[in-house]
Design an enzyme around this catalytic site. Structure first.
Site, PDB file in Angstrom:
ATOM      1  N   GLY A  28       0.831  -1.211   0.000  1.00 38.57           N
ATOM      2  CA  GLY A  28       0.000   0.000   0.000  1.00 38.57           C
ATOM      3  C   GLY A  28       0.857   1.249   0.000  1.00 38.57           C
ATOM      4  N   ALA A  29       1.947   1.207  -0.760  1.00 36.70           N
ATOM      5  CA  ALA A  29       2.915   2.316  -0.741  1.00 36.70           C
ATOM      6  C   ALA A  29       2.589   3.403  -1.763  1.00 36.70           C
ATOM      7  CB  ALA A  29       4.329   1.776  -1.004  1.00 36.70           C
ATOM      8  N   ILE A  31      -0.581   6.509   4.176  1.00 36.90           N
ATOM      9  CA  ILE A  31       0.361   6.111   5.233  1.00 36.90           C
ATOM     10  C   ILE A  31       1.524   5.315   4.654  1.00 36.90           C
ATOM     11  CG2 ILE A  31       0.578   4.709   7.333  1.00 36.90           C
ATOM     12  CD1 ILE A  31      -2.478   5.395   7.830  1.00 36.90           C
ATOM     13  N   TYR A  37     -15.423  -3.869   7.984  1.00 39.42           N
ATOM     14  CA  TYR A  37     -14.112  -3.250   8.216  1.00 39.42           C
ATOM     15  C   TYR A  37     -13.613  -3.430   9.648  1.00 39.42           C
ATOM     16  CZ  TYR A  37     -10.376   0.239   8.427  1.00 39.42           C
ATOM     17  OH  TYR A  37      -9.169   0.874   8.610  1.00 39.42           O
TER      18      TYR A  37
HETATM   19  P1  NDP Z   1      -5.036   5.005   1.205  1.00 36.94           P
HETATM   20  O1  NDP Z   1      -6.290   4.702   0.471  1.00 36.94           O
HETATM   21  O2  NDP Z   1      -4.372   6.316   0.959  1.00 36.94           O
HETATM   22  O3  NDP Z   1      -3.971   3.853   0.977  1.00 36.94           O
HETATM   23  C1  NDP Z   1      -4.344   2.493   0.839  1.00 36.94           C
HETATM   24  C2  NDP Z   1      -3.219   1.758   0.155  1.00 36.94           C
HETATM   25  O4  NDP Z   1      -3.566   0.374   0.071  1.00 36.94           O
HETATM   26  C3  NDP Z   1      -2.986   2.273  -1.246  1.00 36.94           C
HETATM   27  O5  NDP Z   1      -1.602   2.368  -1.474  1.00 36.94           O
HETATM   28  C4  NDP Z   1      -3.593   1.183  -2.117  1.00 36.94           C
HETATM   29  O6  NDP Z   1      -2.883   1.092  -3.344  1.00 36.94           O
HETATM   30  C5  NDP Z   1      -3.322  -0.066  -1.260  1.00 36.94           C
HETATM   31  N1  NDP Z   1      -4.187  -1.172  -1.615  1.00 36.94           N
HETATM   32  C6  NDP Z   1      -5.536  -1.261  -1.459  1.00 36.94           C
HETATM   33  N2  NDP Z   1      -5.966  -2.424  -1.962  1.00 36.94           N
HETATM   34  C7  NDP Z   1      -4.875  -3.072  -2.456  1.00 36.94           C
HETATM   35  C8  NDP Z   1      -4.685  -4.316  -3.121  1.00 36.94           C
HETATM   36  N3  NDP Z   1      -5.711  -5.126  -3.393  1.00 36.94           N
HETATM   37  N4  NDP Z   1      -3.428  -4.668  -3.486  1.00 36.94           N
HETATM   38  C9  NDP Z   1      -2.386  -3.842  -3.229  1.00 36.94           C
HETATM   39  N5  NDP Z   1      -2.495  -2.668  -2.592  1.00 36.94           N
HETATM   40  C10 NDP Z   1      -3.745  -2.284  -2.224  1.00 36.94           C
HETATM   41  O7  NDP Z   1      -5.431   4.867   2.746  1.00 36.94           O
HETATM   42  P2  NDP Z   1      -4.522   4.841   4.077  1.00 36.94           P
HETATM   43  O8  NDP Z   1      -3.140   5.252   3.817  1.00 36.94           O
HETATM   44  O9  NDP Z   1      -5.294   5.590   5.104  1.00 36.94           O
HETATM   45  O10 NDP Z   1      -4.622   3.302   4.460  1.00 36.94           O
HETATM   46  C11 NDP Z   1      -3.502   2.537   4.848  1.00 36.94           C
HETATM   47  C12 NDP Z   1      -3.898   1.612   5.980  1.00 36.94           C
HETATM   48  O11 NDP Z   1      -4.249   2.409   7.115  1.00 36.94           O
HETATM   49  C13 NDP Z   1      -5.105   0.717   5.716  1.00 36.94           C
HETATM   50  O12 NDP Z   1      -4.831  -0.571   6.194  1.00 36.94           O
HETATM   51  C14 NDP Z   1      -6.219   1.371   6.518  1.00 36.94           C
HETATM   52  O13 NDP Z   1      -7.192   0.443   6.910  1.00 36.94           O
HETATM   53  C15 NDP Z   1      -5.429   1.895   7.696  1.00 36.94           C
HETATM   54  N6  NDP Z   1      -6.070   2.949   8.488  1.00 36.94           N
HETATM   55  C16 NDP Z   1      -6.391   4.146   7.901  1.00 36.94           C
HETATM   56  C17 NDP Z   1      -6.997   5.127   8.654  1.00 36.94           C
HETATM   57  C18 NDP Z   1      -7.390   6.454   8.074  1.00 36.94           C
HETATM   58  O14 NDP Z   1      -8.161   7.187   8.713  1.00 36.94           O
HETATM   59  N7  NDP Z   1      -6.891   6.846   6.909  1.00 36.94           N
HETATM   60  C19 NDP Z   1      -7.312   4.918  10.081  1.00 36.94           C
HETATM   61  C20 NDP Z   1      -6.887   3.640  10.588  1.00 36.94           C
HETATM   62  C21 NDP Z   1      -6.287   2.695   9.814  1.00 36.94           C
HETATM   63  P3  NDP Z   1      -3.516   0.833  -4.793  1.00 36.94           P
HETATM   64  O15 NDP Z   1      -4.897   1.437  -4.808  1.00 36.94           O
HETATM   65  O16 NDP Z   1      -2.540   1.512  -5.711  1.00 36.94           O
HETATM   66  O17 NDP Z   1      -3.507  -0.647  -4.930  1.00 36.94           O
END
Ligand code: NDP
Length: 265
Positions: free
Chosen positions: A28-29, A33, A171
């Site tokens: 998720g880079a 986060i 979730y």
């Molecule tokens: P973003 O949506 O900005 O980032 C999510 C990341 O996950 C993206 O890089 C996305 O990349 C990747 N991702 C999603 N699905 C897939 C997949 N099937 N394969 C590979 N990569 C995937 O949100 P956040 O940075 O907020 O989320 C990061 C983590 O933090 C998550 O686990 C979320 O549950 C957790 N979190 C977030 C909070 C918030 O308020 N923002 C609060 C608490 C926890 P791409 O789409 O390019 O695949």
């Protein structure tokens, strides 16, 4: 216990852990986060393998890291495809050496109430937030054993610690699973006698693209949501991770709960 006995039992080397030159893999880079942590790890001298689906966004993060003098590699992959995930770990090892730091961060929420929502979305949240995290950890531990040390981070949530009213169906259940997996990983690593730490990070609201995905909305609508709440910056979560990563080798931070000060639940 006497002061002398307490000293004798003190096994901790108080020097911070130094990870310069180590390989890190961040899922998720491509945004939020994960992107913030990847940039910070590269800044500390780690070589960072970046996993997410959007190759263009990963290429931007690689370019940003390289422009700052760091080393990074984009490994576009859907983490639900566990064979593709395994190939990403192999590619990271081939390029940079065995993974020593893993951030299981890929994750998302969609609105899918348990009484009326789409079971396909439940399945997708379980696959990304839970199963890929477990599969990635197993792959990482193999490489960490070769390296002789490791640190695994699970991006959990405050939704692992309570179920907020209006929660989006599956979730909170996925994040409760992450909380349980953190402890199971700790126990199994302890049983196996491996010098590998595991840490969960449990943030409240963080301003990322999370809301875009949750509500399937554009930038303007997401801005309106964040305008109505206080939220952390992704760098606040990166700070917490760096604290745990740099803790002395025998100190294991188990979970860090962090909210914006004015978040109610
Ligand atoms: P973003 O949506 O900005 O980032 C999510 C990341 O996950 C993206 O890089 C996305 O990349 C990747 N991702 C999603 N699905 C897939 C997949 N099937 N394969 C590979 N990569 C995937 O949100 P956040 O940075 O907020 O989320 C990061 C983590 O933090 C998550 O686990 C979320 O549950 C957790 N979190 C977030 C909070 C918030 O308020 N923002 C609060 C608490 C926890 P791409 O789409 O390019 O695949």
């Amino acid at each position: 216990m006497t002061a002398r006995a307490a000293t004798d039992r003190k096994v901790t080397d108080r020097a911070p852990s130094d990870w310069r030159g180590a390989t890190a893999l961040v899922t998720g880079a491509s945004s939020g986060i994960g992107r913030a942590v990847a940039l910070r790890l590269a800044g500390l001298g780690l070589r960072v393998a970046l996993v997410a689906r959007r190759a263009d966004r990963l290429a931007d993060v690689v370019a940003e890291i390289q422009a700052a003098g760091g080393q990074a590699l984009a490994l576009p992959c859907d983490v639900r495809d566990l064979d593709a995930l395994a190939r990403a770990f192999q590619a990271a090892q081939a390029a940079f050496g065995p993974v020593q730091v893993l951030l299981n961060n890929a994750g998302f929420a969609r609105q899918a109430p348990l009484l009326s929502g789409d079971p396909g979305l439940w399945r997708a949240m379980l696959e990304v937030n839970v199963l890929a995290l477990a599969a990635g950890t197993r792959l990482a531990v193999e490489q960490m054993q070769a390296a002789g040390r490791g640190h695994i981070f699970h991006l959990s949530s405050m939704s692992a610690h309570r179920v907020p009213p209006g929660s989006s169906g599956m979730y909170a259940a996925t994040k409760h699973a992450v909380k349980a997996l953190t402890e199971v990983h700790r126990q199994e690593l302890h049983e196996a006698g491996l010098p590998i730490r595991v840490t969960a990070l449990s943030p409240g609201y963080v301003k990322t693209e999370f809301v875009h995905t949750l509500f399937q909305c554009d930038d303007a609508a997401a801005e309106a949501v964040y305008a109505g709440i206080q939220s952390l910056d992704p760098d606040d979560v990166a700070d917490a991770l760096i604290y745990a990563l740099q803790a002395p080798p025998e100190a294991q931070v188990h979970d860090i709960l962090l909210r914006p000060r004015r978040q109610q639940s």
